[in-house]
Write a protein that holds these residues in place. Structure first.
Motif, PDB file in Angstrom:
ATOM      1  N   PHE A 395       0.769  -1.241   0.063  1.00  9.90           N
ATOM      2  CA  PHE A 395       0.145  -0.197  -0.017  1.00  9.90           C
ATOM      3  C   PHE A 395       0.972   1.224  -0.052  1.00  9.90           C
ATOM      4  CE2 PHE A 395      -2.105  -3.579   2.428  1.00  9.90           C
ATOM      5  CZ  PHE A 395      -3.472  -3.455   1.541  1.00  9.90           C
ATOM      6  N   SER A 396       2.126   1.123  -0.276  1.00 12.73           N
ATOM      7  CA  SER A 396       2.826   2.119  -0.370  1.00 12.73           C
ATOM      8  C   SER A 396       2.703   3.553  -1.378  1.00 12.73           C
ATOM      9  CB  SER A 396       4.551   1.789  -0.300  1.00 12.73           C
ATOM     10  OG  SER A 396       4.701   1.122  -1.549  1.00 12.73           O
ATOM     11  N   SER A 397       2.251   2.721  -2.481  1.00 15.75           N
ATOM     12  CA  SER A 397       1.971   3.741  -3.539  1.00 15.75           C
ATOM     13  C   SER A 397       0.644   4.514  -3.178  1.00 15.75           C
ATOM     14  CB  SER A 397       1.869   3.020  -4.978  1.00 15.75           C
ATOM     15  OG  SER A 397       0.826   2.253  -4.823  1.00 15.75           O
ATOM     16  N   LYS A 398      -0.134   3.900  -2.887  1.00 12.16           N
ATOM     17  CA  LYS A 398      -1.419   4.533  -2.587  1.00 12.16           C
ATOM     18  C   LYS A 398      -1.310   5.400  -1.365  1.00 12.16           C
ATOM     19  CE  LYS A 398      -5.957   4.500  -3.257  1.00 12.16           C
ATOM     20  NZ  LYS A 398      -6.565   4.795  -4.803  1.00 12.16           N
ATOM     21  N   SER A 399      -0.546   5.029  -0.023  1.00 11.10           N
ATOM     22  CA  SER A 399      -0.339   6.094   0.688  1.00 11.10           C
ATOM     23  C   SER A 399       0.421   7.525   0.198  1.00 11.10           C
ATOM     24  CB  SER A 399       0.371   5.452   2.159  1.00 11.10           C
ATOM     25  OG  SER A 399       1.877   5.116   1.450  1.00 11.10           O
ATOM     26  N   ILE A 428      -5.080 -11.357   6.789  1.00  3.18           N
ATOM     27  CA  ILE A 428      -6.212 -10.533   7.986  1.00  3.18           C
ATOM     28  C   ILE A 428      -5.271  -9.058   7.948  1.00  3.18           C
ATOM     29  CG2 ILE A 428      -6.579  -9.930  10.122  1.00  3.18           C
ATOM     30  CD1 ILE A 428      -6.469 -13.187  10.762  1.00  3.18           C
ATOM     31  N   LEU A 429      -4.044  -9.070   7.755  1.00  4.06           N
ATOM     32  CA  LEU A 429      -3.354  -7.636   7.840  1.00  4.06           C
ATOM     33  C   LEU A 429      -3.658  -6.939   6.369  1.00  4.06           C
ATOM     34  CD1 LEU A 429       0.300  -8.636   9.175  1.00  4.06           C
ATOM     35  CD2 LEU A 429      -1.495  -6.830  10.270  1.00  4.06           C
ATOM     36  N   THR A 430      -3.667  -7.559   5.409  1.00  6.61           N
ATOM     37  CA  THR A 430      -3.837  -7.112   4.175  1.00  6.61           C
ATOM     38  C   THR A 430      -5.369  -6.276   4.090  1.00  6.61           C
ATOM     39  OG1 THR A 430      -2.545  -8.632   2.931  1.00  6.61           O
ATOM     40  CG2 THR A 430      -3.980  -7.140   1.393  1.00  6.61           C
ATOM     41  N   ASN A 431      -6.180  -7.297   4.530  1.00  2.00           N
ATOM     42  CA  ASN A 431      -7.754  -6.743   4.525  1.00  2.00           C
ATOM     43  C   ASN A 431      -7.892  -5.429   5.526  1.00  2.00           C
ATOM     44  OD1 ASN A 431      -8.817  -8.418   2.957  1.00  2.00           O
ATOM     45  ND2 ASN A 431      -9.326  -9.989   4.659  1.00  2.00           N
ATOM     46  N   LEU A 432      -7.208  -5.344   6.558  1.00  6.24           N
ATOM     47  CA  LEU A 432      -7.298  -4.257   7.606  1.00  6.24           C
ATOM     48  C   LEU A 432      -6.559  -3.097   7.270  1.00  6.24           C
ATOM     49  CD1 LEU A 432      -7.265  -6.393  11.016  1.00  6.24           C
ATOM     50  CD2 LEU A 432      -9.514  -5.516   9.696  1.00  6.24           C
ATOM     51  N   VAL A 433      -5.276  -3.363   6.904  1.00  3.45           N
ATOM     52  CA  VAL A 433      -4.708  -2.010   6.363  1.00  3.45           C
ATOM     53  C   VAL A 433      -4.989  -1.566   5.132  1.00  3.45           C
ATOM     54  CG1 VAL A 433      -2.251  -1.478   5.493  1.00  3.45           C
ATOM     55  CG2 VAL A 433      -2.489  -3.157   7.404  1.00  3.45           C
ATOM     56  N   GLY A 434      -5.675  -2.519   4.139  1.00  3.95           N
ATOM     57  CA  GLY A 434      -6.326  -2.056   3.027  1.00  3.95           C
ATOM     58  C   GLY A 434      -7.521  -1.226   3.179  1.00  3.95           C
ATOM     59  N   ASN A 435      -8.396  -1.613   4.237  1.00  2.00           N
ATOM     60  CA  ASN A 435      -9.401  -0.918   4.533  1.00  2.00           C
ATOM     61  C   ASN A 435      -8.902   0.728   5.033  1.00  2.00           C
ATOM     62  OD1 ASN A 435     -11.355  -2.738   3.547  1.00  2.00           O
ATOM     63  ND2 ASN A 435     -11.808  -3.560   5.667  1.00  2.00           N
ATOM     64  N   ALA A 436      -7.880   0.532   5.905  1.00  2.00           N
ATOM     65  CA  ALA A 436      -7.559   1.804   6.687  1.00  2.00           C
ATOM     66  C   ALA A 436      -6.960   2.658   5.685  1.00  2.00           C
ATOM     67  CB  ALA A 436      -6.161   1.375   7.513  1.00  2.00           C
ATOM     68  N   GLY A 565     -15.440  -2.045  -2.792  1.00  2.00           N
ATOM     69  CA  GLY A 565     -15.662  -3.181  -2.020  1.00  2.00           C
ATOM     70  C   GLY A 565     -16.657  -3.834  -1.821  1.00  2.00           C
ATOM     71  N   THR A 566     -16.706  -5.022  -1.357  1.00  2.00           N
ATOM     72  CA  THR A 566     -17.893  -5.915  -1.113  1.00  2.00           C
ATOM     73  C   THR A 566     -18.387  -5.978  -0.058  1.00  2.00           C
ATOM     74  OG1 THR A 566     -16.394  -7.933  -1.184  1.00  2.00           O
ATOM     75  CG2 THR A 566     -17.271  -7.042  -3.156  1.00  2.00           C
ATOM     76  N   GLY A 567     -17.755  -5.948   1.095  1.00  2.07           N
ATOM     77  CA  GLY A 567     -18.177  -5.944   2.502  1.00  2.07           C
ATOM     78  C   GLY A 567     -17.732  -7.110   3.292  1.00  2.07           C
ATOM     79  N   ILE A 568     -16.811  -8.248   2.431  1.00  2.00           N
ATOM     80  CA  ILE A 568     -16.614  -9.436   3.061  1.00  2.00           C
ATOM     81  C   ILE A 568     -15.314  -9.586   3.772  1.00  2.00           C
ATOM     82  CG2 ILE A 568     -15.419 -10.261   0.718  1.00  2.00           C
ATOM     83  CD1 ILE A 568     -16.922 -12.828   1.205  1.00  2.00           C
ATOM     84  N   GLY A 569     -14.496  -8.591   3.341  1.00  2.00           N
ATOM     85  CA  GLY A 569     -12.968  -8.639   3.867  1.00  2.00           C
ATOM     86  C   GLY A 569     -13.157  -8.774   5.499  1.00  2.00           C
ATOM     87  N   LEU A 570     -13.849  -8.057   6.072  1.00  3.09           N
ATOM     88  CA  LEU A 570     -13.701  -8.117   7.471  1.00  3.09           C
ATOM     89  C   LEU A 570     -14.542  -9.316   8.153  1.00  3.09           C
ATOM     90  CD1 LEU A 570     -14.596  -4.269   8.645  1.00  3.09           C
ATOM     91  CD2 LEU A 570     -12.694  -5.552   8.795  1.00  3.09           C
TER      92      LEU A 570
END
Length: 923
Positions: A395-399, A428-436, A565-570
């Protein structure tokens, strides 16, 4: 009828007697054994009033002390009153007395009365102390209620009396007497009110001590004195000198005898009842049998539905992945050709969208696996810190586009290598960090890893103490900014500097790998990690927070339109965290941000598994920077600690200061910093500390320090920025501008160029494409797939690495080509094909191999030569990645599978394991 009533009456009476006996023991213990006495009139009255619910049928209790004649004068002098008789006259002289000294308020009129002055009371007292049991008087009318009752008398003995004491010993040990007025009518009325049919039965209770003249204690007497008895039961109230009876009779005529129902009408009624019972039982049996049959049918339908669901998922997965394999494969081939910038951008965009669709399919399949309970976790060693860096790099480029801070911090006490499922942990980390990152437009996204026990302890310290002198408030800097990573307020108020600094280790440098192994070699147990992902984004509305983890649910309809997003990651993250033995929770405040926290139970990697653990580790960090010194200028303590953490991983000793002036003073040896005169390699400066007008001032000051021999040489200037656009703005002044998020590996790469440090060369086989080419070059590989596009994609991917590829489009053709002997080194086989699928083709190939191996083995034994078993590696190329398909692959004789669309990573893993017999870790 009467026996049960008599038994219940005796039990109720016995309960009351036991409470009076307990009160006698209390007086013996606290009045006679304590000097001075622990009981007085007020204490006795209060205690008996508050415990009167234990003696509901006693009007009150009183205690009379035993006094001999020679003690009377001194006793009356101590009490301040004289003893009186029942007639309220002064007690006449006699051998001994029993004056009431303690009484319940309901019988306070007995105070000062000598109970030995009444003839019947005197007899009861003498019998009670001789027997040690409760004794009763004749029935009489109680004062106040006018009910019939008796007086219950207990002897109170001094402590130490033996249980088998003689009469003389009992009399000698007597200290006093405890009595109570027993309301017989209330007791019987209370009992009968609880019994059914009470209105049809008349109950009488008699004192029959004198059998010729029984005295009524309860119940009406018949007018003529004749009582038509139905039943008589003896009552035992514990007094050996008195006898009591209960007599019961019907108010009306007694019921008909049993013989009355033997007539034809009675027999008819009975048979009708029996028939009804049998019919009802049979009907009930039929109903239960029908329910069981329906349950079996529902069970069969549910099992069939589960199988149909698995088949549906397999079919949908295959039908979607098969064309997507062609799309992504062809796009990859297209990107390998000469394209204009516009064409390349279009192709990369299409490739990115295709991969997003594959990710969505994987999420849906993961959810289905979890619901079916078929998702299994791996247990392999992996480097936690390298994995965290890899996730951040996604997620470096997005940040950088959003100019937000993105950082990760792992506490020093967290083991370097842990055993678990790195892919699911990364998911898990990818889902949470991606959402953040997705929901944050300003501020920061901060990922922190620590031990769960330390997290709880330090959080309690902060919550129980004060935060900067103000309970429950977030610490702020002088300029009004918050002491967080970016200066913006965070949702979880505990994640400020006061809390974060408690997690920091006192060591400047982290332990190296050998020290870590030594630290954990005797601690091969489980470790619970607590990972928090903090952002300063839009937050979650209060009305939507209760459905955050519901599959396919989002905060509102605008969320999907604005952010995607679809709301399934969390939902998947929650299930995976629970599978890892942990849980997930969050704190969110609208327009402030959210902090998601999850825990996972992993195992420490023991020393005896270190050789295996290296299989899943990333490339080791370079050691060329170990011992170098640097100064970091950062006005935000949390961000400074994170930057120092990454530099420390490279062995760089870092001193953090909060302003540029202090940094220059530290550099010149002022402020009492003696060791700063040693060689300083680098000066790191955060972009928000730097001001363009200070360019010349800084350079002049550094040159002045060098000319004055205050420093050996001017340190390299490194500026840390959050956006690529800042590189051009500050590039002329600094030796290098480093764009965040920073990682230890990216820092090492930048510093290598800056400091001209010689790095050890990587082994050739560590370059995956080169090593993969060395594995495949010249190999004869057979590809079996009924889809022409997939054949072209797979062939192109393998030819790219030098393999000789032969393609067929059916299982039958593959079986014909692989007749022994053949020239192929491996086979990639599709699973779902017409006429003969991949499973059946593999089974036939294995049967041919077994037959050929048996013939060669027999021939080799006859010739005395060495026999080498022939085994062709067969990999399934399947778009169906559910667990059942994998099990079927192994069962049919395949060596593994790659899922469509497969990439270089999958190809590398499969080929290195099967063609050469090694794994990626052996490289």
């Amino acid at each position: 009828m009467c026996e049960e009533r008599a038994r219940m009456l005796q039990e109720q009476f016995g309960v009351t007697v036991n409470h009076v006996r307990a009160l006698a023991i209390l007086i013996s213990t606290f009045h006679f054994q304590k000097v001075p006495s622990a009981i007085d009139q007020d204490t006795f009255a209060t205690y008996t009033a508050r415990t009167s619910f234990e003696r509901p049928v006693l009007n009150g209790v009183a205690y009379a002390q035993r006094i001999f004649h020679h003690e009377r004068e001194m006793f009356e002098s101590q009490q301040g009153w004289i003893m009186k008789t029942m007639k309220r006259e002064a007690a006449p002289p006699q051998d001994e007395y029993a004056p009431v000294i303690f009484s319940q308020d309901t019988v306070s009129y007995l105070s000062r009365i000598d109970m030995m002055s009444g003839e019947e009371d005197r007899e009861n007292i003498i019998r009670a102390r001789a027997t040690g049991k409760a004794v009763l008087t004749n029935p009489f009318r109680l004062l106040g209620s006018n009910h019939l009752g008796v007086v219950l008398t207990f002897a109170v003995y001094r402590p130490g009396l033996a249980a088998d004491a003689s009469v003389e010993e009992r009399v000698e040990a007597t200290a006093g007497y405890l009595g109570g007025a027993f309301d017989v009518e209330s007791l019987v009325e209370n009992l009968l009110s609880k019994l059914a049919g009470n209105q049809d039965i008349v109950v009488n209770v008699y004192d029959v001590t004198n059998a010729s003249e029984p005295m009524v204690m309860y119940g009406p007497q018949s007018p003529d004195g004749k009582v038509p008895l139905l039943h008589v039961s003896t009552l035992d109230f514990g007094d050996p000198f008195r006898r009591h009876e209960m007599r019961c009779r019907y108010k009306q005529k007694p019921p008909l005898p049993w013989s009355a129902i033997t007539n034809p009408l009675g027999a008819f009624v009975i048979w009708m009842l029996v028939g009804y019972i049998i019919c009802a039982a049979w009907t009930r049996y039929d109903k239960v049998s029908e329910d069981c049959r329906k349950m079996e049918e529902l069970k069969t339908q549910a099992e069939a539905a589960d199988v149909a669901k698995s088949q549906f998922l397999a079919t949908v997965s295959h039908e979607i992945r098969t064309p997507m394999n062609g799309v992504l494969g062809m796009l990859d081939m297209l990107l390998g050709t000469d394209l204009t910038m516009t064409q390349k951008d279009y192709a990369q965009t299409a490739q990115m969208c295709g991969r997003a669709l594959i990710t969505l399919i994987n999420d849906v399949l993961d959810r289905a696996k979890i619901e079916a309970g078929k998702l299994e976790l791996e247990a392999v060693p992996f480097d936690l810190r390298s994995l965290m860096d890899d996730v951040i790099s996604l997620f470096s480029s997005k940040s950088r586009e959003k100019c937000i801070e993105l950082a990760v911090f792992v506490c020093d006490d967290v083991p370097k290598v842990v055993i678990g499922d790195p892919w699911r942990f990364r998911q898990i980390l990818t889902n949470l960090v991606g959402n953040a990152v997705k929901f944050t437009e300003r501020g920061h996204v901060f990922v922190r890893v620590c031990l769960a026990e330390n997290s709880k302890v330090e959080a309690n310290k902060v919550l129980n103490g004060t935060m900067n002198g103000k309970d429950g408030k977030v610490d702020t800097a002088a300029n009004g900014a918050f002491n967080t990573l970016s200066g913006f307020q965070a949702a979880d108020e505990r994640n400020n500097w006061d809390y974060f600094k408690l997690l920091l280790s006192d060591k400047e440098l982290p332990m190296d790998e050998a020290e870590c192994e030594k630290s954990y070699q005797n601690d091969c147990d489980c470790v619970t990690l607590m990972i928090s992902i903090e952002d300063t984004g839009v937050g979650i509305p209060l009305h939507a927070q209760d459905r955050v983890f519901t599959p396919f649910m989002q905060a509102d309809s605008s969320t999907s339109r604005n952010y995607g997003g679809t709301g399934i990651g969390l939902s998947i993250s929650k299930c995976l965290a629970e599978l890892m033995g942990g849980h997930i929770s969050f704190t969110s405040r609208p327009f402030v941000g959210s902090t998601f926290t999850f825990s996972a139970v992993l195992k420490r990697s023991c020393k005896d598994t270190s050789s295996d653990s290296k299989r899943s580790l990333s490339e080791a960090l370079p050691t060329a920077f170990k011992g170098m010194k640097a100064i970091l200028v950062d006005g935000r303590p949390v961000r400074g600690a994170v930057t120092r953490y990454h530099l420390n991983r490279l062995g760089i000793i870092v001193q953090v200061v909060n302003s540029l002036s202090i940094g220059l003073q530290t550099l010149s040896g002022q402020n009492g910093v003696k060791e700063s005169r040693e060689k300083l390699s680098m000066l790191f400066i955060e972009s928000d500390i730097w001001r363009p007008e200070t360019d010349n001032l800084l350079l002049n000051r550094l040159n002045e320090l060098k000319n004055n021999s205050q420093v050996h040489e001017v340190p390299k200037l490194v500026l840390l920025v959050t956006s690529e656009a800042d590189k051009d703005r500050y590039g002329s002044t600094f030796d290098i501008v480093m764009c965040k998020p920073i990682r230890a590996s990216t820092i090492a790469s930048c510093l290598q160029q800056l400091l001209k440090v010689v790095m050890p060369e990587r082994k050739e086989n560590e370059n995956r494409p080169s090593f993969l080419r060395s594995l495949l070059i010249g190999k004869n590989i057979l590809i079996v797939d009924d889809n022409k596009v997939n054949l072209r994609v797979a062939a192109a991917a393998l030819k790219k690495y030098g393999a000789k590829v032969h393609c067929v489009d059916s299982g039958k053709d593959a079986v014909c080509l692989l007749q022994q002997p053949h020239c192929f080194d491996a086979c990639f086989m599709d699973v779902q094909m017409p006429e003969m699928d991949g499973f059946e083709a593999t089974r036939q190939i294995r049967q041919m191999e077994a037959k050929a191996n048996e013939e060669r083995k027999t021939l080799a034994s006859m010739e005395g030569s060495t026999f080498v078993e022939s085994h062709l590696p067969i990999l399934a190329m399947t778009a169906d990645v559910i667990q059942a398909t994998y099990e079927e692959c192994i069962k049919s004789g395949m060596d593994g599978y790659v899922s469509k669309p497969f990439d270089e990573e999958q190809l590398y893993q499969a080929v290195s394991r099967l063609v050469v017999g090694t794994t990626e870790s052996a490289v």
